[in-house]
Write a protein that holds these residues in place. Structure first.
Motif, mmCIF file in Angstrom:
data_model
loop_
_atom_site.group_PDB
_atom_site.id
_atom_site.type_symbol
_atom_site.label_atom_id
_atom_site.label_comp_id
_atom_site.label_asym_id
_atom_site.label_seq_id
_atom_site.Cartn_x
_atom_site.Cartn_y
_atom_site.Cartn_z
ATOM 1 N N LYS A 139 0.831 -1.210 0.000
ATOM 2 C CA LYS A 139 0.000 0.000 0.000
ATOM 3 C C LYS A 139 0.863 1.258 0.000
ATOM 4 C CE LYS A 139 -3.022 -0.470 3.420
ATOM 5 N NZ LYS A 139 -4.246 -0.160 4.182
ATOM 6 N N GLU A 140 1.954 1.185 0.750
ATOM 7 C CA GLU A 140 2.825 2.362 0.828
ATOM 8 C C GLU A 140 3.390 2.711 -0.543
ATOM 9 O OE1 GLU A 140 6.830 3.649 3.380
ATOM 10 O OE2 GLU A 140 5.781 1.764 3.762
ATOM 11 N N GLU A 141 3.931 1.682 -1.188
ATOM 12 C CA GLU A 141 4.501 1.921 -2.512
ATOM 13 C C GLU A 141 3.406 2.340 -3.499
ATOM 14 O OE1 GLU A 141 7.470 2.188 -3.632
ATOM 15 O OE2 GLU A 141 6.815 2.441 -5.711
ATOM 16 N N ALA A 142 2.264 1.713 -3.376
ATOM 17 C CA ALA A 142 1.164 2.071 -4.273
ATOM 18 C C ALA A 142 0.755 3.519 -4.052
ATOM 19 C CB ALA A 142 -0.032 1.146 -4.037
ATOM 20 N N ARG A 143 0.729 3.925 -2.792
ATOM 21 C CA ARG A 143 0.357 5.303 -2.505
ATOM 22 C C ARG A 143 1.394 6.264 -3.081
ATOM 23 N NH1 ARG A 143 -2.299 4.653 2.049
ATOM 24 N NH2 ARG A 143 -0.362 3.918 2.983
ATOM 25 N N ILE A 172 -10.050 3.800 0.887
ATOM 26 C CA ILE A 172 -10.381 3.858 2.313
ATOM 27 C C ILE A 172 -9.340 4.696 3.061
ATOM 28 C CG2 ILE A 172 -10.603 2.460 4.392
ATOM 29 C CD1 ILE A 172 -11.818 0.264 2.693
ATOM 30 N N ASP A 173 -8.079 4.420 2.767
ATOM 31 C CA ASP A 173 -7.026 5.200 3.420
ATOM 32 C C ASP A 173 -7.180 6.688 3.130
ATOM 33 O OD1 ASP A 173 -6.101 2.829 4.302
ATOM 34 O OD2 ASP A 173 -4.141 2.925 3.346
ATOM 35 N N TYR A 201 -17.106 0.077 -11.299
ATOM 36 C CA TYR A 201 -16.680 -0.158 -9.926
ATOM 37 C C TYR A 201 -17.674 0.473 -8.966
ATOM 38 C CZ TYR A 201 -13.981 0.565 -5.631
ATOM 39 O OH TYR A 201 -13.558 0.597 -4.334
ATOM 40 N N THR A 202 -18.230 -0.330 -8.093
ATOM 41 C CA THR A 202 -19.106 0.221 -7.062
ATOM 42 C C THR A 202 -18.420 0.039 -5.722
ATOM 43 O OG1 THR A 202 -20.222 -1.917 -7.127
ATOM 44 C CG2 THR A 202 -21.321 -0.084 -8.228
ATOM 45 N N ALA A 203 -18.314 1.138 -5.007
ATOM 46 C CA ALA A 203 -17.592 1.124 -3.746
ATOM 47 C C ALA A 203 -18.213 0.108 -2.792
ATOM 48 C CB ALA A 203 -17.607 2.512 -3.135
ATOM 49 N N PRO A 204 -17.417 -0.799 -2.283
ATOM 50 C CA PRO A 204 -17.942 -1.737 -1.290
ATOM 51 C C PRO A 204 -18.339 -0.995 -0.019
ATOM 52 C CG PRO A 204 -15.545 -1.909 -1.501
ATOM 53 C CD PRO A 204 -16.014 -0.991 -2.578
ATOM 54 N N ASP A 205 -19.188 -1.631 0.756
ATOM 55 C CA ASP A 205 -19.740 -0.951 1.924
ATOM 56 C C ASP A 205 -18.674 -0.572 2.942
ATOM 57 O OD1 ASP A 205 -22.112 -1.282 0.727
ATOM 58 O OD2 ASP A 205 -22.819 -2.928 1.985
ATOM 59 N N THR A 206 -17.527 -1.211 2.840
ATOM 60 C CA THR A 206 -16.461 -0.879 3.797
ATOM 61 C C THR A 206 -16.000 0.565 3.668
ATOM 62 O OG1 THR A 206 -15.112 -2.058 2.181
ATOM 63 C CG2 THR A 206 -15.462 -3.125 4.301
ATOM 64 N N THR A 207 -16.226 1.147 2.498
ATOM 65 C CA THR A 207 -15.770 2.523 2.319
ATOM 66 C C THR A 207 -16.717 3.519 2.985
ATOM 67 O OG1 THR A 207 -16.971 2.832 0.258
ATOM 68 C CG2 THR A 207 -14.763 1.891 0.101
#
Lengths: 244, 244
Positions: free
Chosen positions: B21-25, B68-69, B123-129
DNA sequence: GGCAAAGCAAGAGCAATGCTCTCGTTTGTG
DNA sequence: CACAAACGAGAGCATTGCTCTTGCTTTGCC
């Protein structure tokens, strides 16, 4: 004949160019800008993908053409909405144009995303897009201009901090309008696209249900903001002063 | 030991996940979401691209994690702005939060685009977002709640058309606030992101120069809209009633 | 008219992408 | 200890944007 000399090739060129844009627009509307593939367009048109580069030097150039078309399409929708509301007063015209813009966005979500969504990274819109982009904005400038010349606009107070910027914007955009009105108009324009973007991009899911009523309410407030409605007194165009 | 048994692999997993995630960010911040490449991330981390799929089943799942982040990061920025303006009254807090959100957006344009720009197609945002997305919004709800319990809010008139929807929204979002305020708050929230989006995405280029002053002006107007400032009378939190 | 030059279409090819499959290897568990 | 699950790496597939080269057609000039 020389006219056909200038014509056979040239006409074929604009025809093929139009066909490419048409197919590209179809794919754009169906899958979105990210999925737009030059090869798929060429495939659908029965030509080699390399041939397509004779007409658009790169994918970004095709996108640019679609962007300009989208701006023009939006501008035309705004103008049509204005013309259809010629006799309902400034507030009615303002409302009609806002709803026209919203309607266009909801009807062309991918094209809306193309011009008001995330810009493609590293891509800076060439100057050719500027006049097209201005077309829809000119509609509301015109409405405010008419209202100003007619019944007059509520001239909002202008803070010392914003005054120089407002004067500059007014000189650029609408020299015949009061700077305070111009500043509020620009802000209202951006805010309008906040409302529309939230709706088109799904941010209102599970939040706002009756989108029509909600939008009308917000647009009425914006009319107030922009000076089309006087704060605590009668309507300037046949509508209540403090909407909803 | 069983704790390390559950640990060596598990700890490595969350470490690798975090590294990805860090590198992706980092790539996201530099090139934007479209250019984010799983293979490039894997390459930079010195692992095979296929290994990455053990952690994120698809590119979209990585994107979702970043979304999410980003929501959390924005929410934290909004909370920080609120806390830094604890003693300046509701209008001051509202302004501070708006400027905090704007500052975050300008500082993280690609992450802003990720959450408030064009959604990836299909793409539909999952409920976790959803809870993450709500975090920043909760900040302004809290401000309005405090103001309502304290000095009180200007309760705007509510049209018959919007009333049912406003009541519904109030029940969902803030049952202790007047429906009219909730409706205006939601609208103001969307409009805020219109202003910010126009600035981040370059729509204000060649139009608005003094963005700070312009934004402050618009945000002051929104405070008025939302009921934090009474229409034609004194301030509720140490600011003039009719901003700029 | 004839002819060079420019415009055009097509194919092969390159580097890169997301993603899948398979094959050993490592790790945790009964 | 043995077995299953998780893991890493490599090869491979289909796809993308774009370039280069090879022929063909149209255009404009002498």
């Amino acid at each position: 004949m020389t006219s056909s000399a200038h014509g056979v090739r040239a006409r074929a060129r604009i025809e093929v160019t139009a066909a490419i844009k048409e197919e590209a627009r179809r794919q754009l509307a169906k899958e979105g800008a990210v999925k737009l593939s030059l090869r798929a367009v060429a495939r659908e048109l029965g030509m080699a993908s390399s041939a397509l580069y004779r007409y658009f030097p790169s994918r970004d150039d095709l996108l640019t053409a679609l962007i300009i078309d989208a701006y023009e399409s939006l501008g035309a929708a705004a103008e049509a909405a204005r013309d259809a509301a010629a006799d309902v007063g400034p507030v009615g015209r303002w409302t009609a144009v806002c709803e026209g813009v919203r309607g266009w966005a909801l009807g062309h979500p991918h094209e809306y995303a193309l011009i008001y969504g995330t810009p493609v990274p590293g891509y800076t819109a060439p100057d050719t897009t500027v006049p097209a982009a201005a077309r829809s904005a000119l509609v509301v400038i015109g409405i405010l201009r008419d209202a100003h010349r007619g019944l007059g606009l509520a001239e909002p107070p202008l803070s010392a901090e914003l005054r120089p910027e407002a004067v500059r914007m007014a000189a650029d955009l609408a020299p015949d309008l009061p700077p305070g009105v111009v500043a509020r108009m620009v802000a209202a324009w951006a805010q309008l696209f906040g409302l529309i973007g939230f709706e088109v991009f799904g941010q209102f899911n599970r939040v706002v249900e009756d989108r029509d009523a909600f939008f009308r309410h917000a647009v009425g407030r914006l009319a107030h903001t922009v000076g089309l409605v006087y704060p605590q007194q009668g309507p300037a165009g046949g509508r209540a002063a403090e909407p909803s």
